[in-house]
Design an enzyme around this catalytic site. Sequence first.
Site, mmCIF file in Angstrom:
data_model
loop_
_atom_site.group_PDB
_atom_site.id
_atom_site.type_symbol
_atom_site.label_atom_id
_atom_site.label_comp_id
_atom_site.label_asym_id
_atom_site.label_seq_id
_atom_site.Cartn_x
_atom_site.Cartn_y
_atom_site.Cartn_z
ATOM 1 N N ILE B 6 0.828 -0.956 -0.036
ATOM 2 C CA ILE B 6 -0.148 0.014 -0.014
ATOM 3 C C ILE B 6 0.595 1.214 0.208
ATOM 4 O O ILE B 6 1.606 1.382 1.029
ATOM 5 C CB ILE B 6 -0.998 -0.053 1.121
ATOM 6 C CG1 ILE B 6 -1.828 -1.335 1.285
ATOM 7 C CG2 ILE B 6 -1.993 1.315 1.219
ATOM 8 C CD1 ILE B 6 -2.728 -1.535 2.348
ATOM 9 N N GLY B 7 0.850 1.867 -1.013
ATOM 10 C CA GLY B 7 1.663 3.108 -1.288
ATOM 11 C C GLY B 7 1.068 4.605 -0.936
ATOM 12 O O GLY B 7 -0.250 4.532 -0.359
ATOM 13 N N GLY B 72 10.313 4.830 5.673
ATOM 14 C CA GLY B 72 9.236 4.158 5.364
ATOM 15 C C GLY B 72 9.407 2.681 5.253
ATOM 16 O O GLY B 72 10.436 2.106 4.784
ATOM 17 N N ASP B 74 8.247 0.409 2.940
ATOM 18 C CA ASP B 74 8.667 -0.063 1.768
ATOM 19 C C ASP B 74 9.990 0.140 1.629
ATOM 20 O O ASP B 74 10.496 -0.792 0.848
ATOM 21 C CB ASP B 74 7.871 0.502 0.740
ATOM 22 C CG ASP B 74 7.876 2.236 0.925
ATOM 23 O OD1 ASP B 74 8.209 2.654 1.808
ATOM 24 O OD2 ASP B 74 7.451 2.814 0.006
ATOM 25 N N ARG B 75 10.863 1.061 1.954
ATOM 26 C CA ARG B 75 12.121 1.381 1.785
ATOM 27 C C ARG B 75 12.716 0.223 2.531
ATOM 28 O O ARG B 75 13.818 -0.387 1.860
ATOM 29 C CB ARG B 75 12.534 2.650 2.230
ATOM 30 C CG ARG B 75 12.153 3.763 1.095
ATOM 31 C CD ARG B 75 12.437 5.197 1.687
ATOM 32 N NE ARG B 75 13.807 5.440 1.747
ATOM 33 C CZ ARG B 75 14.580 6.651 2.449
ATOM 34 N NH1 ARG B 75 13.661 7.473 2.767
ATOM 35 N NH2 ARG B 75 15.678 6.848 2.272
ATOM 36 N N ASP B 89 14.565 2.848 -5.461
ATOM 37 C CA ASP B 89 13.091 2.418 -5.753
ATOM 38 C C ASP B 89 12.639 3.523 -6.727
ATOM 39 O O ASP B 89 12.134 4.667 -6.033
ATOM 40 C CB ASP B 89 12.179 2.074 -4.654
ATOM 41 C CG ASP B 89 10.850 1.562 -4.640
ATOM 42 O OD1 ASP B 89 10.212 1.636 -5.849
ATOM 43 O OD2 ASP B 89 10.125 0.936 -3.914
ATOM 44 N N SER B 92 6.901 7.243 -7.822
ATOM 45 C CA SER B 92 6.405 8.813 -7.630
ATOM 46 C C SER B 92 7.274 9.371 -7.001
ATOM 47 O O SER B 92 7.612 10.661 -7.255
ATOM 48 C CB SER B 92 5.075 8.621 -6.993
ATOM 49 O OG SER B 92 5.204 8.279 -5.828
#
Lengths: 207, 207
Positions: B6-7, B72, B74-75, B89, B92
């Site tokens: 989920i971004g 984050g 995700d990172r 990555d 955006s």
Amino acid sequence: MILCDIGNSTYHFLIEGKDKRYLLDEELPKFDDEIYFVSVNDRGSKKLIKSNPQAKNIEKLMKFETEYKGLGIDRALACYFEKNCIVVDAGSAITVDIMDEKHSGGFILPGCKAYMNTYPKISKKLNFDFDININLDKIPLQTKDAISYAMMKSIILPIKEVSKDRKIIFTGGDGELFSKYFENSVYKKDLIFMNMKRIIDANNCIA
Amino acid sequence: MILCDIGNSTYHFLIEGKDKRYLLDEELPKFDDEIYFVSVNDRGSKKLIKSNPQAKNIEKLMKFETEYKGLGIDRALACYFEKNCIVVDAGSAITVDIMDEKHSGGFILPGCKAYMNTYPKISKKLNFDFDININLDKIPLQTKDAISYAMMKSIILPIKEVSKDRKIIFTGGDGELFSKYFENSVYKKDLIFMNMKRIIDANNCIA
């Protein structure tokens, strides 16, 4: 004699040695003196001439050799008397022009303000005040630093790469800031106006 | 087993080996399978759990050592199994993380789309389609090239500088594009999902 550099967002006047800016939508005073101007903005030119019919565009006095298609007159003017160097005008955009014996091309980075406006639009979590004095020798350890570092590096490194060992002349609102990151650089606050004066003098067009 | 990343702008699902994206505001289907997710977006997490109460956040299974404040998830996930390399990555935003023995920090560049949106806001004269295949060995001779060149250089050079001779792992929508500019690079399209699976497997949390 009054000089005026009409940009994308402002009229930048030099009046008796002092800077004066007006937004493009602002009402302009009626001046008594002679006015010489350059402009990247046709609407801006027309409005100046309407309020001050004596204003003269000096673009036709300029001869600037380049193969670059559509070079803004402000970029040509900044480079006009230079050779074998890089000319950087760091404003709302950051124009980087390469002067060998003649103009050899250039590129256009977003200006600092454009970077600062961009990050919060990507994510609310990237909405920070920028630290333009960030330590660029240390990998960032928090998001505020991570975006300041990235902005500075992404502007400085392309200029560094293209400059090699050549002298770099900075002008524009953020020119002084960036000139500090380059040993072989000078900052010329009024480069555009200085060059306008030289062109006017050389053409002897002062009444 | 369904995976979900989920971004800031989308739900990115991996369902039976296939990618499926939903905008954050879109209605989500009710899935029958187990769902494991990571999220940088609390509102997105809540909405997924509301429509699919079986969904499990795997963040609590992760142990990622770093001094970086506010990294984050995700990172962290992209870097999770890496050492002595750079992890990029390119979405955006373009996150660039340095993995030595452990995570040593990183920085965040605007993504390509953010650059493309920025220039026309500076001036209407900078409103061009970008050429991501621009020749970076030649100084631009027209404005369209001048902004494409600047964008590519301002992303590539900071990554090049920080990477030194280390391997670079690219992921994200523009990861493949940028990986081509680096000899010592690999592109791993599904790095995030691959690492999620490895963490789930290692924790034996599949029912």
